[in-house]
Design an enzyme around this catalytic site. Structure first.
Site, mmCIF file in Angstrom:
data_model
loop_
_atom_site.group_PDB
_atom_site.id
_atom_site.type_symbol
_atom_site.label_atom_id
_atom_site.label_comp_id
_atom_site.label_asym_id
_atom_site.label_seq_id
_atom_site.Cartn_x
_atom_site.Cartn_y
_atom_site.Cartn_z
ATOM 1 N N HIS A 109 -0.795 6.655 4.575
ATOM 2 C CA HIS A 109 0.523 6.156 4.949
ATOM 3 C C HIS A 109 1.543 7.269 4.703
ATOM 4 C CE1 HIS A 109 -1.323 2.181 4.960
ATOM 5 N NE2 HIS A 109 -1.828 2.470 3.776
ATOM 6 N N ASN A 142 1.832 -4.291 7.607
ATOM 7 C CA ASN A 142 2.770 -4.731 6.583
ATOM 8 C C ASN A 142 3.480 -3.543 5.933
ATOM 9 O OD1 ASN A 142 2.542 -7.631 6.616
ATOM 10 N ND2 ASN A 142 0.480 -7.373 5.811
ATOM 11 N N ALA A 197 0.796 -1.226 0.000
ATOM 12 C CA ALA A 197 0.000 0.000 0.000
ATOM 13 C C ALA A 197 0.828 1.274 0.000
ATOM 14 C CB ALA A 197 -0.911 0.002 1.229
#
Length: 262
Positions: free
Chosen positions: A215, A185, A119
Site C-alpha cells: 500500500h 478499504n 492495513a
C-alpha cells in the site's frame, strides 16, 4: 474492560477473537448470517445472536469484520442502541445514504463509530496535512493476482496468466470503494484522512511477482510532500485480508484507540 461482540466469522474475525481471548477478554457474542450460526459459534467460540438488537444487549463494543454488507445491515441499529462500533469496513462509508443513516442513529442513541486504521499507516500525518491544505493524494494498492480473486479485476485482466504488473483500476476512491468492497478499504481510509472520496486518486495493480500486499500513499500540500509505502502479509486463511488490518482492530478493542471517530 467492556463486553465485546463481533460481526462475522472469517479470517479477520477469528484472529481478533483469538488475540482478545489471550488477553483474557473473550468475545461475548457473534452475529452471523443465517445458516452460518454453527460455523460462527465454532470459529469464534462465543454465543451466536440473531440480530443487532440482541447483540446490543450482550456487548458494549462491537467489532465489525463482515465487510460492507455487515456495516450496512447492522451499523445504524448498533449505534442507535448506544454501542461503540469498531469497523474495518471503511469503504462502506463511500455511500452517503449509509453515512447519513448512521450519523442520525448515533445522534439519537449515543453510539460511536470508530474507524480502525486497517492495513495502512501514516493516516495521522495525512490528516494533519489536510489541516493546512492538500493539493494531491494518491493511493496505490498492489497485490498478487490471487489477492484480487472475486473482484472486478477478473473482468479487466486474466489474473491466471499475468507475467508482469498490470493496472486494473484507475479512478476515485469512491469508485474504488464501491466497486471493490473486499479490497479497497485502505483507499477509503486514505480518502477519509485526506481530501475525501472524490478527490483522492486510486490505482489498483495485480503483480505476479508480489509476495505481499503493498500500500502506497503519495501526498502533496502546504506541509510539503510525503511518499509512504508499507508491505504487509496477508492472513494465512485469506489472501484478501491483511494481517495488519486484524491487528489494528485488536488494538482498537484493547485500549479504545482508533485513528478516527466518525
Amino acid at each position: 474492560m467492556s463486553a465485546i461482540g463481533i460481526i462475522g466469522q472469517g479470517a479477520i474475525a477469528r484472529y481478533i477473537a483469538q488475540a482478545l481471548a489471550e488477553d483474557g477478554t473473550p468475545i461475548t457474542a457473534v452475529l452471523a448470517r443465517p445458516g452460518r450460526e454453527e460455523v460462527a459459534r465454532i470459529a469464534i467460540g462465543a454465543e451466536v445472536v440473531a440480530n443487532a438488537t440482541v447483540m446490543a444487549t450482550c456487548a458494549d463494543v462491537v467489532i465489525d469484520c463482515a465487510g460492507h454488507a455487515g456495516l450496512t445491515a447492522h451499523g445504524a441499529t448498533l449505534l442507535g442502541a448506544g454501542c461503540e462500533v469498531v469497523t474495518l469496513s471503511l469503504g462502506a462509508l463511500a455511500d452517503p445514504v449509509l453515512v447519513a443513516q448512521m450519523k442520525d442513529a448515533a445522534r439519537v442513541g449515543g453510539g460511536t463509530l470508530r474507524l480502525a486504521s486497517g492495513a495502512i499507516g501514516a493516516l495521522d500525518a495525512l490528516s494533519a496535512a489536510a489541516v493546512g491544505g492538500l493539493e494531491h493524494v494518491r493511493y496505490i494498492g498492489i497485490k498478487p493476482p490471487h489477492g484480487w480473486a472475486g473482484s472486478p479485476a477478473e473482468e479487466a485482466l486474466d489474473l491466471a496468466t499475468l507475467t508482469a504488473p498490470a493496472t486494473h483500476f484507475t479512478g476515485t476512491a469512491r469508485a474504488a470503494a464501491l466497486a471493490y468492497p473486499k479490497n479497497a478499504n485502505v483507499a477509503a481510509a486514505v480518502a477519509l484522512a485526506g481530501i475525501g472520496f472524490d478527490a483522492t486518486e486510486v490505482q489498483l495493480i495485480a503483480d505476479p511477482g508480489a509476495t505481499q500486499n503493498t500500500h502506497r500513499i503519495e501526498a502533496r500540500g502546504a506541509f510539503g510532500s510525503f511518499d509512504f509505502t508499507i508491505s504487509g502479509n496477508a492472513l494465512p486463511d485469506n489472501p484478501k485480508s491483511s494481517a495488519l488490518a486484524a491487528m489494528s482492530a485488536v488494538r482498537a478493542a484493547r485500549n479504545g484507540a482508533a485513528w478516527m471517530r466518525f
